[in-house]
Design a protein around this motif. Structure first.
Motif, short mmCIF file in Angstrom:
data_model
loop_
_atom_site.label_atom_id
_atom_site.label_comp_id
_atom_site.label_asym_id
_atom_site.label_seq_id
_atom_site.Cartn_x
_atom_site.Cartn_y
_atom_site.Cartn_z
N ASN A 199 -7.40 -13.10 -0.15
CA ASN A 199 -7.26 -12.15 0.16
C ASN A 199 -7.38 -10.91 1.08
O ASN A 199 -6.96 -9.60 0.51
CB ASN A 199 -9.36 -11.81 0.76
CG ASN A 199 -10.13 -12.25 -0.41
OD1 ASN A 199 -9.70 -12.46 -1.80
ND2 ASN A 199 -11.44 -12.66 0.11
N ALA A 200 -5.60 -11.29 1.57
CA ALA A 200 -5.20 -10.53 2.24
C ALA A 200 -4.09 -9.84 1.74
O ALA A 200 -3.41 -9.08 1.14
CB ALA A 200 -4.32 -11.36 3.42
N VAL A 201 -3.20 -10.97 0.63
CA VAL A 201 -2.36 -10.36 -0.13
C VAL A 201 -3.10 -9.79 -1.37
O VAL A 201 -2.05 -8.32 -1.53
CB VAL A 201 -1.81 -11.72 -1.04
CG1 VAL A 201 -1.08 -11.39 -2.32
CG2 VAL A 201 -1.14 -12.23 -0.01
N GLN A 202 -4.36 -9.66 -2.18
CA GLN A 202 -4.68 -8.52 -2.44
C GLN A 202 -4.48 -6.93 -1.89
O GLN A 202 -4.76 -5.95 -2.78
CB GLN A 202 -5.79 -8.81 -3.27
CG GLN A 202 -5.90 -9.90 -4.21
CD GLN A 202 -7.13 -10.50 -5.05
OE1 GLN A 202 -7.67 -9.56 -5.80
NE2 GLN A 202 -7.71 -11.43 -4.96
N TYR A 203 -5.94 -7.19 -0.72
CA TYR A 203 -5.66 -5.96 0.04
C TYR A 203 -4.67 -5.36 0.12
O TYR A 203 -4.60 -3.94 -0.32
CB TYR A 203 -6.72 -6.35 1.30
CG TYR A 203 -7.29 -5.04 1.31
CD1 TYR A 203 -8.19 -4.19 1.31
CD2 TYR A 203 -6.40 -4.81 2.98
CE1 TYR A 203 -8.43 -2.98 2.50
CE2 TYR A 203 -6.67 -3.65 3.78
CZ TYR A 203 -7.42 -2.61 3.65
OH TYR A 203 -7.79 -1.76 3.87
N ASN A 204 -3.91 -5.92 1.19
CA ASN A 204 -2.81 -5.19 1.91
C ASN A 204 -1.66 -5.09 0.30
O ASN A 204 -1.30 -3.67 0.58
CB ASN A 204 -1.83 -6.35 2.37
CG ASN A 204 -2.84 -6.17 3.92
OD1 ASN A 204 -3.12 -5.13 4.92
ND2 ASN A 204 -2.84 -7.61 4.11
#
Length: 501
Positions: free
Chosen positions: A294-299
């Motif tokens: 999720n961090a990868v997707q958001y950022n």
């Protein structure tokens, strides 16, 4: 006469060359949106100031925000051309807000001592003062005014902007954005504060975290809009019933809510600056959505959103600049577990995860846009997954040979494993476009290689598992500067020789 012409010619070339020396690699125009990083220091292996600055240059990070005026870091940033917002901790606010002399001394010791060698562009006065220490609200605007006056006395008030970061909770009724307004109990501070920002051309600094919006409104706010993912259908857009503006992600809605809240107090000339946003990569049992994927997707989606310069539905002509939270994991921070896991990198400069970005002119050079896969989400019912699997292997024309009986990825013989393989095959075939990893909301992009045993996923077969080395040209700015200095010395020597002819 010939000698004079030669002298004039060489002098002309010298002036042109020395001008290009200082303008060739100038930063982007001030009105262009940029991405910066917050740098917290509560890490047990925090790097030295010199190593930090070298790393920032390697990653082509041009803007940073410091939470306090660290002398070592400010000194190391000299001549780096990295633009810096210097923070004043909350515990210093009372002294500065009640004494003009203290404010002048602070500017002298923490700005003038380093400027202009260190490019300081802003002062962030406190952090979320009105929601964390509201008792100090009455001294917030006086502190900003004293600091502004100290800068004005040095003719720096138009260069170094003074503002204060606010928590998103200061804005009430944020959804729909057109109904948003500031907490009215704080109007005695907000009205003069906004007046100050308007007069001085300073931005409204706000910390916006779609992660917290999602966590507090699960079941109401979709995960995909929180992660800035491309929507699979226009029907999933959020529509403001008062303006009929369509929102595809939570962050844009939060930014426009800030604009509407200012408009409700009759301020329409202040820009929003997002001073903090991000997504944690790890959490405890109560934080199931704090994951690396999720961090990868958001950022990744956020970075592309800023670089695409699409603005917001209310202000498509203005794309707010953003400071990502944060550069390093801060392992010394207290619980919950997510508090220590917002960083893009560990203190030894290795990435916490690899982003999925491209077309960013080398920004975050050690990360890669290539090592990504598309897999089935957990918790999706088998019937929905089977429908998506059938489409991928049928009309989608994914290569599903690997999951046929007897092939290397047939085992384990379950819907989710087979769907992940088929999704990744389709995603790779379609050029790894975000919209090709959706399948009506049951798939997600991941940087974790889903291959196992003898089952090699299509992404790895295409060479995704080979990580590229850090961009060897990332230090080209330093190399170019050295080359231009060498040219300058050569031209100076030529000028001296010509004059002596």
């Amino acid at each position: 006469m010939m000698k004079m012409k030669l002298v004039y010619f060489v002098f002309f070339i010298f002036i042109v060359s020395i001008t290009s020396l200082f303008t060739f690699s100038s930063p982007a125009a001030p009105d262009e949106p940029y991405l910066g990083f917050n740098i917290g220091t509560e890490a047990s292996n925090f790097p030295s100031p010199e190593a930090l600055v070298s790393f920032l240059q390697l990653q082509k990070i041009s803007h940073v925000r410091l939470y306090d005026p660290d002398p070592g870091v400010l000194k190391a940033l000299a001549r780096s051309r990295i633009r810096v917002v210097v923070g004043i901790p909350n515990d210093q606010l009372l002294a500065i807000g009640t004494s003009n002399v203290t404010a002048v001394a602070w500017v002298k010791n923490n700005v003038l001592a380093y400027y202009p060698q260190t490019v300081i562009t802003g002062i962030s006065v406190g952090d979320e003062v009105l929601t964390t220490v509201p008792v100090w609200g009455p001294v917030l605007v006086p502190a900003m005014q004293f600091l502004y006056g100290a800068l004005a006395a040095q003719n720096l008030s138009s260069i170094i902007k003074v503002s204060t970061p606010h928590a998103a909770s200061l804005i009430l009724d944020m959804f729909p954005p057109s109904q948003a307004f500031f907490n009215q109990s704080l109007n005695s501070v907000m009205l003069p504060l906004l007046g100050f920002l308007s007069r001085t051309g300073s931005p409204l600094m706000v910390n916006f975290y779609p992660y917290y919006v999602f966590m507090e409104n699960r079941g109401v706010v979709p995960l995909e809009t929180s992660l800035l993912r491309p929507l699979s259908s226009p029907s999933k857009e959020m529509v403001d019933p008062n303006t009929m503006l369509h929102y595809t992600n939570v962050l844009d809605a939060m930014i426009d809510a800030a604009y509407f809240a200012m408009k409700n107090l009759n301020f329409t000339d202040i820009k929003v600056l997002v001073t903090e946003t991000g997504w944690p990569s790890k959490g405890d049992s109560s934080e199931p959505y704090a994951t690396a994927d999720n961090a990868v997707q958001y950022n990744s989606n956020l970075i592309k959103h800023v670089f695409d310069r699409t603005g917001t539905p209310l202000h498509p002509e203005v794309t707010p600049s953003v400071y990502l939270y944060e550069l390093f994991n801060e392992d010394m921070r207290t619980m919950p577990l997510s508090e220590a896991n917002w960083g893009f990198f560990y203190g030894n400069f290795t990435p916490v995860y690899l982003l999925h970005i491209s077309g960013t002119d080398g920004f975050l050079a050690s990360n890669t846009a290539n090592q990504t896969y598309c897999v089935a989400m957990e918790g999706v019912d088998k019937k929905t997954l089977q429908t998506a699997l059938d489409w991928a292997c049928g009309p989608g024309q994914a290569n599903c040979t690997g999951i046929q009986p007897g092939e290397s990825c047939f085992q384990p013989n379950d819907i989710r494993s087979h769907a992940s393989y088929a999704f990744d095959s389709y995603y790779q075939k379609e050029g790894k476009r975000d919209v090709s990893c959706n399948f009506n909301g049951v798939a997600m992009i991941t940087t974790t290689d889903p291959s196992y045993g003898g089952c090699i996923f299509p992404g790895r077969l295409k060479g995704n598992a080979t990580q590229p080395t850090v961009n060897s040209t990332a230090n080209s700015g330093t190399h170019d500067q050295t080359s231009r200095l060498a040219s300058y010395h050569f031209l100076l020597l030529l000028l001296i020789v010509a004059i002596g002819l």
